[in-house]
Design a protein around this motif. Structure first.
Motif, PDB file in Angstrom:
ATOM      1  N   MET A 180      45.435  31.815  30.336  1.00 11.95           N
ATOM      2  CA  MET A 180      45.595  32.735  31.617  1.00 11.95           C
ATOM      3  C   MET A 180      45.243  34.023  31.476  1.00 11.95           C
ATOM      4  O   MET A 180      44.526  34.713  31.872  1.00 11.95           O
ATOM      5  CB  MET A 180      46.866  32.334  32.221  1.00 11.95           C
ATOM      6  CG  MET A 180      47.322  32.843  33.728  1.00 11.95           C
ATOM      7  SD  MET A 180      48.893  32.753  34.081  1.00 11.95           S
ATOM      8  CE  MET A 180      49.341  31.226  33.289  1.00 11.95           C
ATOM      9  N   ALA A 181      46.059  34.461  30.196  1.00  8.27           N
ATOM     10  CA  ALA A 181      46.025  35.980  29.977  1.00  8.27           C
ATOM     11  C   ALA A 181      44.744  36.232  29.384  1.00  8.27           C
ATOM     12  O   ALA A 181      44.084  37.456  29.460  1.00  8.27           O
ATOM     13  CB  ALA A 181      47.177  36.301  29.129  1.00  8.27           C
ATOM     14  N   ALA A 182      44.131  35.518  28.569  1.00  5.97           N
ATOM     15  CA  ALA A 182      42.853  35.657  28.031  1.00  5.97           C
ATOM     16  C   ALA A 182      41.885  36.152  29.105  1.00  5.97           C
ATOM     17  O   ALA A 182      40.927  36.856  28.889  1.00  5.97           O
ATOM     18  CB  ALA A 182      42.373  34.509  27.201  1.00  5.97           C
ATOM     19  N   LYS A 183      41.955  35.202  30.231  1.00  6.16           N
ATOM     20  CA  LYS A 183      40.801  35.414  31.352  1.00  6.16           C
ATOM     21  C   LYS A 183      41.209  36.600  32.053  1.00  6.16           C
ATOM     22  O   LYS A 183      40.300  37.292  32.550  1.00  6.16           O
ATOM     23  CB  LYS A 183      40.796  34.009  32.052  1.00  6.16           C
ATOM     24  CG  LYS A 183      40.271  32.926  31.175  1.00  6.16           C
ATOM     25  CD  LYS A 183      40.464  31.623  32.268  1.00  6.16           C
ATOM     26  CE  LYS A 183      39.586  30.452  31.483  1.00  6.16           C
ATOM     27  NZ  LYS A 183      38.055  30.583  31.574  1.00  6.16           N
ATOM     28  N   GLN A 184      42.381  36.781  32.252  1.00  7.05           N
ATOM     29  CA  GLN A 184      42.832  38.086  33.185  1.00  7.05           C
ATOM     30  C   GLN A 184      42.532  39.361  32.393  1.00  7.05           C
ATOM     31  O   GLN A 184      42.063  40.339  33.250  1.00  7.05           O
ATOM     32  CB  GLN A 184      44.093  38.064  33.485  1.00  7.05           C
ATOM     33  CG  GLN A 184      44.832  36.663  34.386  1.00  7.05           C
ATOM     34  CD  GLN A 184      46.100  36.684  34.282  1.00  7.05           C
ATOM     35  OE1 GLN A 184      46.923  36.831  33.547  1.00  7.05           O
ATOM     36  NE2 GLN A 184      46.704  35.647  35.221  1.00  7.05           N
ATOM     37  N   LEU A 185      42.596  39.439  31.066  1.00 11.20           N
ATOM     38  CA  LEU A 185      42.319  40.416  30.356  1.00 11.20           C
ATOM     39  C   LEU A 185      40.914  40.788  30.044  1.00 11.20           C
ATOM     40  O   LEU A 185      40.238  41.911  30.148  1.00 11.20           O
ATOM     41  CB  LEU A 185      43.019  40.676  29.147  1.00 11.20           C
ATOM     42  CG  LEU A 185      44.417  40.833  29.170  1.00 11.20           C
ATOM     43  CD1 LEU A 185      45.425  40.522  27.861  1.00 11.20           C
ATOM     44  CD2 LEU A 185      45.026  42.174  29.909  1.00 11.20           C
ATOM     45  N   TYR A 186      40.155  39.604  29.597  1.00 10.07           N
ATOM     46  CA  TYR A 186      38.750  39.612  29.204  1.00 10.07           C
ATOM     47  C   TYR A 186      37.932  38.577  29.942  1.00 10.07           C
ATOM     48  O   TYR A 186      37.278  37.494  29.349  1.00 10.07           O
ATOM     49  CB  TYR A 186      38.727  39.445  27.824  1.00 10.07           C
ATOM     50  CG  TYR A 186      39.906  40.026  26.908  1.00 10.07           C
ATOM     51  CD1 TYR A 186      39.614  41.544  26.689  1.00 10.07           C
ATOM     52  CD2 TYR A 186      40.807  39.599  26.433  1.00 10.07           C
ATOM     53  CE1 TYR A 186      40.480  42.413  25.881  1.00 10.07           C
ATOM     54  CE2 TYR A 186      41.788  40.310  25.524  1.00 10.07           C
ATOM     55  CZ  TYR A 186      41.645  41.617  25.305  1.00 10.07           C
ATOM     56  OH  TYR A 186      42.287  42.509  24.451  1.00 10.07           O
ATOM     57  N   PRO A 187      37.506  38.712  31.360  1.00 10.19           N
ATOM     58  CA  PRO A 187      36.666  37.910  32.048  1.00 10.19           C
ATOM     59  C   PRO A 187      35.400  37.825  31.597  1.00 10.19           C
ATOM     60  O   PRO A 187      34.862  36.831  31.672  1.00 10.19           O
ATOM     61  CB  PRO A 187      37.183  38.425  33.347  1.00 10.19           C
ATOM     62  CG  PRO A 187      37.146  39.956  33.078  1.00 10.19           C
ATOM     63  CD  PRO A 187      38.024  40.169  32.049  1.00 10.19           C
ATOM     64  N   ASP A 188      34.943  38.719  31.031  1.00  5.44           N
ATOM     65  CA  ASP A 188      33.325  38.669  30.483  1.00  5.44           C
ATOM     66  C   ASP A 188      33.376  37.840  29.215  1.00  5.44           C
ATOM     67  O   ASP A 188      32.428  37.200  28.892  1.00  5.44           O
ATOM     68  CB  ASP A 188      32.849  40.339  30.067  1.00  5.44           C
ATOM     69  CG  ASP A 188      32.864  40.970  31.323  1.00  5.44           C
ATOM     70  OD1 ASP A 188      32.756  40.492  32.524  1.00  5.44           O
ATOM     71  OD2 ASP A 188      32.738  42.238  31.233  1.00  5.44           O
ATOM     72  N   GLU A 189      34.328  37.985  28.388  1.00  8.56           N
ATOM     73  CA  GLU A 189      34.468  37.074  27.264  1.00  8.56           C
ATOM     74  C   GLU A 189      34.837  35.618  27.562  1.00  8.56           C
ATOM     75  O   GLU A 189      34.177  34.745  26.763  1.00  8.56           O
ATOM     76  CB  GLU A 189      35.232  37.783  26.189  1.00  8.56           C
ATOM     77  CG  GLU A 189      34.827  38.896  25.489  1.00  8.56           C
ATOM     78  CD  GLU A 189      35.063  40.098  26.527  1.00  8.56           C
ATOM     79  OE1 GLU A 189      34.085  41.069  26.190  1.00  8.56           O
ATOM     80  OE2 GLU A 189      35.603  40.113  27.488  1.00  8.56           O
ATOM     81  N   PHE A 190      35.746  35.484  28.259  1.00 12.47           N
ATOM     82  CA  PHE A 190      36.458  33.992  28.387  1.00 12.47           C
ATOM     83  C   PHE A 190      36.312  33.407  29.660  1.00 12.47           C
ATOM     84  O   PHE A 190      36.959  32.195  30.053  1.00 12.47           O
ATOM     85  CB  PHE A 190      37.919  34.215  27.958  1.00 12.47           C
ATOM     86  CG  PHE A 190      38.066  34.729  26.695  1.00 12.47           C
ATOM     87  CD1 PHE A 190      37.628  34.015  25.584  1.00 12.47           C
ATOM     88  CD2 PHE A 190      38.764  35.840  26.497  1.00 12.47           C
ATOM     89  CE1 PHE A 190      37.650  34.592  24.290  1.00 12.47           C
ATOM     90  CE2 PHE A 190      38.873  36.342  25.114  1.00 12.47           C
ATOM     91  CZ  PHE A 190      38.437  35.495  24.021  1.00 12.47           C
ATOM     92  N   GLY A 191      35.424  33.969  30.537  1.00 16.35           N
ATOM     93  CA  GLY A 191      35.370  33.523  31.989  1.00 16.35           C
ATOM     94  C   GLY A 191      36.599  34.146  33.257  1.00 16.35           C
ATOM     95  O   GLY A 191      37.492  34.534  32.710  1.00 16.35           O
TER      96      GLY A 191
END
Length: 412
Positions: A367-378
Motif C-alpha cells: 500500500m505505502a509503496a504505491k502511495q509514495l511511488y506510483p510511477d515505480e510500483f503502480g
C-alpha cells in the motif's frame, strides 16, 4: 499446560533448530541491533535459528525470547490469549486464527483484518465479541485458561494490579507468557525489566512465535514472500533526491488532536515505511509545546503545515472507526490544513495500523509503496470506505495473494 521460565543468560540465537526431527539451519541474528542495523534486519528475513528442541523421547521443547528468557512447552498450545494485534496477526498467519480467545479492541481489529482476508481465499476470522484484553483481568485469565499468553509481561507489568507475583501466579497456574511489545518503537522497559529486555525486528518476533507453535516452515515460507517483495522494492526505488516527503499521522475521532509517527525510526511500527526510504517530514518537526519522545510527536495543523509533507498517510480509515473521505474534506476545508502540499495535490491516503503482524505488514508495505511511488510500483487505486482492501491487477501486485493464502491454509 505445564510451563517454566529460565532467566539465565544464553545466546539469543543458536545455529540450529530441531523441528519435527529435522534440522533447519540458518544465519545467526543478534537479538539487539543498533538503529542502522535495525533497518537492514527488518528489510531482510533470515531463517529462524532457534532454541526450539524436540525429540522423539521428550516432546517438550523450549523457545527463548526476551524478556521471558527460555520458556518451556510440553505440547503445542491450542488456546491463545493475545493483547496487541501484532501477536494476534502472527497466530492468524500460522493458520490458527480460531485459537485466539482474546485481543485488545476485537471489533476494531476484526473490521481491519476482514478487509485483508477478503483477498486470501480460505482464510477467515471471527474475533468479534472476544474478551477485550487491555488491561487484562487476572480473574478473566483464569476463566479463559489459555495454553499460552502471547503478551509481553513487561508491558502487562505496567497495568494496575500486575506485579511480578501476579505475573508468576498466572504463569504457574494457567499458562506461560510469551511476547515482545516494546520493540514496536524501542520503548524503554519499565523498572525492573531493563536487564532482561531486547529489541527484535517484527519478523524475528514472528519467527519465535512460529517456534512456539512448531510452525517454522510456515514462517519461512511467508518470510520468503516478504523477502521477494522487499527485493523488488529495493531494486526499483528512485534515487533519494527524487523521493517525496511524507508524514504518517492519526487523527482523533473526538477532537482536533493529531499524532504523528516517525516513519524511519527503529522498531516494527515502522516496518512497512522504513524500507521505502521516503523523507520523513516530521523527523525535525518540533517546537515549543509539542510533545516529542523521539519516536512519536503530538502536533496540530500549524506544525503539520510547517512540516508540509508531499504525501499524508493516515492511519485508521480501513477500520470502521475512521472515514478517509470525511478526513479529506475536513482537511481541505480547514484554513491551515488546506495549505498542506499533500492536501492541495490530493495525496492523502489510507493506512491500516502501526501495530502490525506479518499479514498486515505485507499489505501495508504494498500500500505505502504505491502511495509514495506510483510511477515505480503502480498507482494506488484508492480505498473506498467500508470496502475491502482494493483490488489490484495481478501484474501490479507486489506479493502473491494466492501463495500467502496457501501458506496460511497449510499448503506450504
Amino acid at each position: 499446560m505445564e510451563c517454566s521460565s529460565n532467566d539465565e543468560k544464553a545466546p539469543t540465537r543458536r545455529d540450529y533448530v530441531k523441528y519435527g526431527g529435522a534440522v533447519l539451519t540458518g544465519g545467526l541474528l543478534a537479538g539487539c541491533t543498533s538503529e542502522g542495523e535495525q533497518a537492514t534486519t527488518e528489510g531482510t528475513s533470515t531463517t529462524t535459528a532457534a532454541s526450539t528442541e524436540a525429540t522423539a523421547e521428550d516432546e517438550s521443547y523450549s523457545v527463548r525470547m526476551a524478556p521471558m528468557g527460555d520458556v518451556e512447552f510440553d505440547s503445542v498450545p491450542e488456546s491463545v490469549f493475545t493483547i496487541l494485534n501484532h501477536h494476534t496477526d502472527m497466530v492468524l498467519a500460522l493458520g490458527r486464527g480460531n485459537s485466539v480467545n482474546a485481543l485488545h479492541g476485537p471489533g476494531y481489529i476484526q473490521s481491519l483484518y476482514q478487509k485483508l482476508t477478503h483477498h486470501l481465499d480460505g482464510v477467515s476470522i471471527d474475533w468479534d465479541g472476544l474478551y477485550s484484553s487491555w488491561p487484562p483481568s487476572k480473574e478473566k485469565l483464569y476463566e479463559l485458561d489459555s495454553d499460552v499468553h502471547l503478551a509481553d509481561p513487561a508491558k502487562v507489568a505496567t497495568a494496575e494490579g500486575w506485579d511480578e507475583d501476579a505475573l508468576t501466579e498466572i504463569e504457574r497456574n494457567v499458562g506461560p507468557w510469551f511476547g515482545n511489545t516494546l520493540s514496536g518503537s524501542h520503548t524503554a522497559p519499565p523498572e525492573g525489566w531493563a536487564d532482561d529486555y531486547e529489541y527484535y525486528p517484527l519478523w524475528e518476533i514472528f519467527g519465535k512465535v512460529a517456534q512456539v507453535f512448531q510452525e517454522t516452515q510456515r514462517y519461512e515460507a511467508l518470510a520468503s514472500v516478504r523477502d521477494s517483495m522487499l527485493t523488488h522494492i529495493e531494486e526499483h526505488l528512485p534515487p533519494e533526491g527524487e523521493r517525496p516527503s511524507a508524514a504518517l499521522v492519526l487523527f482523533s475521532t473526538s477532537d482536533d488532536r493529531i499524532w504523528g509517527y516517525k516513519m524511519n525510526h527503529p522498531g516494527y511500527y515502522a516496518a512497512h515505511t522504513r524500507p521505502l526510504g521516503a523523507t520523513d517530514a516530521l523527523s525535525a518537526a518540533v517546537g515549543p509545546g509539542y510533545e516529542d519522545d523521539g519516536r512519536n510527536i503530538t502536533l496540530d495543523y500549524e506544525l503539520l503545515l510547517e512540516a508540509d509533507p508531499d504525501v499524508l498517510l493516515v492511519l485508521g480509515p480501513m477500520s470502521e472507526y475512521h472515514n478517509i473521505d470525511e478526513i479529506r474534506t475536513s482537511l481541505e476545508n480547514h484554513q491551515v490544513a488546506g495549505e498542506i502540499t499533500a492536501v492541495e495535490e490530493g495525496r492523502v491516503y489510507t493506512q491500516g495500523a502501526r501495530r502490525q503482524g506479518p499479514i498486515l505488514n505485507l499489505f501495508q508495505t504494498e500500500m505505502a509503496a504505491k502511495q509514495l511511488y506510483p510511477d515505480e510500483f503502480g498507482a494506488w487505486p484508492g480505498y473506498v470506505d467500508g470496502e475491502p482492501y482494493p483490488d489490484i491487477p495481478e501484474e501490479e501486485q507486489l506479493f502473491d495473494r494466492t501463495r500467502v493464502a496457501d501458506i496460511v491454509n497449510g499448503d506450504i
